[in-house]
Scaffold this active site. Structure first.
Site, PDB file in Angstrom:
ATOM      1  N   GLY A   4      22.819  -3.395  30.506  1.00 23.67           N
ATOM      2  CA  GLY A   4      22.266  -3.607  29.182  1.00 23.67           C
ATOM      3  C   GLY A   4      21.987  -5.050  28.796  1.00 23.67           C
ATOM      4  N   LYS A  22      14.468 -15.796  31.416  1.00 25.05           N
ATOM      5  CA  LYS A  22      15.185 -15.224  32.566  1.00 25.05           C
ATOM      6  C   LYS A  22      14.863 -16.141  33.737  1.00 25.05           C
ATOM      7  CE  LYS A  22      17.026 -11.771  35.095  1.00 25.05           C
ATOM      8  NZ  LYS A  22      17.622 -10.508  34.853  1.00 25.05           N
TER       9      LYS A  22
END
Length: 91
Positions: A4, A22
């Site tokens: 998650g 990211k």
């Protein structure tokens, strides 16, 4: 994997109106984490920063890089310039 992190990052991005990054993306199917966050945020695309490395296989970054004949150089991972604070970095 599959705990998650990306969903929570997306929720935080919407709540805090910041930027998302990211640094190393391993696995691109059905989409990258940045694509997921972009699709689930209510913010312009400028809030989603480009990954430093993207590898197609959903493996540990070092393994994915090796299988693609590449190497992750941690020293080159620098926090990118962004205009929207705070910056959410997903690891």
């Amino acid at each position: 994997t599959e705990v998650g992190k990306t969903v929570i990052s997306s929720l935080l991005l919407n709540l805090l109106q910041g930027s998302y990054w990211k640094p190393i993306q391993s696995g691109t199917q059905p989409e990258t984490d940045s694509q997921f966050v972009k699709g689930h945020s209510f913010l312009p695309e400028s809030h989603i920063l480009k990954e430093a490395y993207v590898f197609s296989r959903p493996l540990a970054p070092s393994q994915a890089a090796r299988l693609e004949g590449k190497e992750v150089d941690i020293e080159t991972l620098k926090i990118p310039h962004h205009n929207h604070k705070p910056l959410i970095i997903e690891g």
